[in-house]
Design a protein around this motif. Structure first.
Motif, PDB file in Angstrom:
ATOM      1  N   PHE A  43      35.792  56.610  55.482  1.00  9.63           N
ATOM      2  CA  PHE A  43      34.990  55.627  54.774  1.00  9.63           C
ATOM      3  C   PHE A  43      35.183  54.201  55.273  1.00  9.63           C
ATOM      4  O   PHE A  43      34.290  53.381  55.223  1.00  9.63           O
ATOM      5  N   CYS A  47      40.970  55.521  53.268  1.00 13.14           N
ATOM      6  CA  CYS A  47      40.186  56.649  53.756  1.00 13.14           C
ATOM      7  C   CYS A  47      39.640  56.299  55.145  1.00 13.14           C
ATOM      8  O   CYS A  47      38.888  55.352  55.312  1.00 13.14           O
ATOM      9  N   HIS A  60      31.482  55.584  47.993  1.00 14.88           N
ATOM     10  CA  HIS A  60      32.918  55.772  47.951  1.00 14.88           C
ATOM     11  C   HIS A  60      33.465  55.149  46.679  1.00 14.88           C
ATOM     12  O   HIS A  60      33.431  53.960  46.507  1.00 14.88           O
ATOM     13  N   HIS A  97      33.003  60.624  49.266  1.00 12.50           N
ATOM     14  CA  HIS A  97      32.442  60.700  50.616  1.00 12.50           C
ATOM     15  C   HIS A  97      33.053  61.878  51.378  1.00 12.50           C
ATOM     16  O   HIS A  97      32.344  62.699  51.943  1.00 12.50           O
ATOM     17  N   CYS A  98      34.378  61.988  51.345  1.00 11.50           N
ATOM     18  CA  CYS A  98      35.083  63.057  52.063  1.00 11.50           C
ATOM     19  C   CYS A  98      35.184  64.338  51.234  1.00 11.50           C
ATOM     20  O   CYS A  98      35.503  65.386  51.779  1.00 11.50           O
TER      21      CYS A  98
HETATM   22 ZN   LIG Z   1      36.883  59.316  52.115  1.00 13.10          ZN
END
Ligand SMILES: [Zn+2]
Length: 105
Positions: A91, A88, A102, A77-78
């Motif tokens: 998330f 995270c 994720h 996701h990141c």
């Molecule tokens: Zn993340």
């Protein structure tokens, strides 16, 4: 599989299907056993990591299985390596992990 595929140049060539090979372990360099080879590979975590590689050379074709001994926890996701996926901030919402995108490897 012919023995020539166990030579360092061949293993490096095959491994380029995953990323940039950096190092072969001693077991592989000394050609002790021909069941698997261990290679340190610089990979792009944003790319899809294959579990098999199709190897074609001089009329000989085979499938090489790929196992990843270690992959860092990567937040898809990141797009970052994280220490703990459950922590995270992007998330997680109120301490709960949400969203199917994720994942770790
Ligand atoms: Zn993340």
């Amino acid at each position: 599989m012919p023995l020539e595929y166990w030579r360092p140049w061949a293993i490096f060539s095959i491994t380029r299907g995953i990323g940039t090979p950096l190092y072969l372990d001693d077991h592989t360099m000394k050609k002790i056993g021909f069941f698997f080879s261990r290679v340190l590979v610089d990979i792009d975590l944003l790319s899809l990591l294959p579990n098999h590689l199709l190897v074609e050379h001089s009329g000989f074709t085979f499938i090489a299985d790929v196992e990843y001994e270690w992959l860092p926890p990567f937040c898809s996701h990141c797009k970052m390596i994280v220490q703990d996926l459950a922590q995270c901030r992007v998330f997680n919402v109120q301490g709960q992990v949400v969203g199917p995108q994720h994942q770790s490897f």
